[in-house]
Design a protein around this motif. Structure first.
Motif, PDB file in Angstrom:
ATOM      1  N   ARG A   1       0.834  -1.286   0.211  1.00 16.10           N
ATOM      2  CA  ARG A   1       0.387  -0.302  -0.037  1.00 16.10           C
ATOM      3  C   ARG A   1       0.739   1.534   0.089  1.00 16.10           C
ATOM      4  O   ARG A   1       2.234   1.286   0.783  1.00 16.10           O
ATOM      5  N   TYR A   2       0.323   2.429  -0.532  1.00 11.63           N
ATOM      6  CA  TYR A   2       1.273   3.661  -0.012  1.00 11.63           C
ATOM      7  C   TYR A   2       1.039   4.065   0.962  1.00 11.63           C
ATOM      8  O   TYR A   2      -0.753   4.206   1.514  1.00 11.63           O
ATOM      9  N   VAL A   3       1.313   4.696   1.531  1.00 13.61           N
ATOM     10  CA  VAL A   3       1.848   5.322   3.244  1.00 13.61           C
ATOM     11  C   VAL A   3       2.577   6.489   2.684  1.00 13.61           C
ATOM     12  O   VAL A   3       3.401   7.514   1.469  1.00 13.61           O
ATOM     13  N   LYS A   4       2.180   7.358   3.306  1.00 17.06           N
ATOM     14  CA  LYS A   4       3.129   8.772   4.056  1.00 17.06           C
ATOM     15  C   LYS A   4       4.156   8.824   4.047  1.00 17.06           C
ATOM     16  O   LYS A   4       5.227   9.270   3.334  1.00 17.06           O
TER      17      LYS A   4
ATOM     18  N   LEU B   1       7.489   5.828   5.634  1.00  8.62           N
ATOM     19  CA  LEU B   1       7.636   4.559   6.591  1.00  8.62           C
ATOM     20  C   LEU B   1       8.007   4.438   7.857  1.00  8.62           C
ATOM     21  O   LEU B   1       8.728   5.360   8.277  1.00  8.62           O
TER      22      LEU B   1
ATOM     23  N   GLU C   1       5.198   0.535   1.078  1.00 14.11           N
ATOM     24  CA  GLU C   1       5.142  -0.168   2.476  1.00 14.11           C
ATOM     25  C   GLU C   1       4.742  -1.285   1.111  1.00 14.11           C
ATOM     26  O   GLU C   1       3.628  -2.129   1.309  1.00 14.11           O
TER      27      GLU C   1
END
Length: 192
Positions: free
Chosen positions: A87-90, A92, A110
């Motif tokens: 998934r895309y995260v702001k 890590l 991530e």
């Protein structure tokens, strides 16, 4: 005589139209091929809720005409036991400690493999990654989409990696025998 000419011209035109148009030859004599890039991938989280005690032994990358690829090798896991979360995260964050791990790029994926990076029986590492460092043996020079990789550790049977990409781009995740494959497209349109 005029009727004969008309017939001859009609036959010549018909024959010319029946000849297939082939791709233009390149300087080396090979024909140029057009690659149709896949479309229909998205950027929402993808999850497969299974796990294995078989450990991660390698993480590698590759360049393709339409996408960049990351492969997580888990020998002996088969196909049915391999789980993941991508998934895309702001930002890590390392599991357990919550420590911020900076990842370069316009967006961060991530990548979580539901497999340890250590031997569960001995606790010894099976993958040489070091927390907050680029993945060992991975050189992203010349990649169109990938910008950075960071190993975020292995905690409670899961291995976490940060993948920096140029921008939030569509991706797909595949599970093949003994490996998890993540492809990130070069763009949203499918154009090369």
């Amino acid at each position: 005589m005029r009727s004969f000419r008309k017939t001859w011209v009609a036959v010549a035109v018909t024959a010319a139209l029946a000849v297939p148009v082939l791709p233009a030859a390149t300087a080396s004599g090979a024909t140029a091929q057009t690659t149709a890039c896949p479309t229909g991938w998205g950027s929402l989280a993808e999850v497969r809720a299974t796990s294995t005690a078989k450990p991660v032994t390698n993480i590698r990358t590759g360049r393709h005409a339409c996408y960049d690829r990351m492969v997580v090798d888990v020998p002996g896991a088969g196909r049915s036991a391999l789980g993941y979360s991508v998934r895309y995260v702001k930002e890590l964050r390392q599991d357990g400690s919550g420590r911020l791990i900076p990842v370069a790029g316009g967006a961060v994926l991530e990548v979580r493999a539901a497999a340890p990076a250590y031997d569960p029986a001995t606790g010894l590492p099976t993958y040489p990654g070091r927390v907050n460092r680029p993945l060992p043996g991975v050189d992203l020079t010349g990649y169109r989409t990938f910008r950075d990789t960071r190993f975020a550790g292995s905690f409670e049977g899961e291995t976490l990696v940060g993948l920096g990409v140029r921008a939030r781009l569509p991706f797909r995740v595949l599970v093949l025998t003994d490996r998890i494959v993540l492809d990130v497209a070069h763009n949203w349109t499918g154009a090369r």
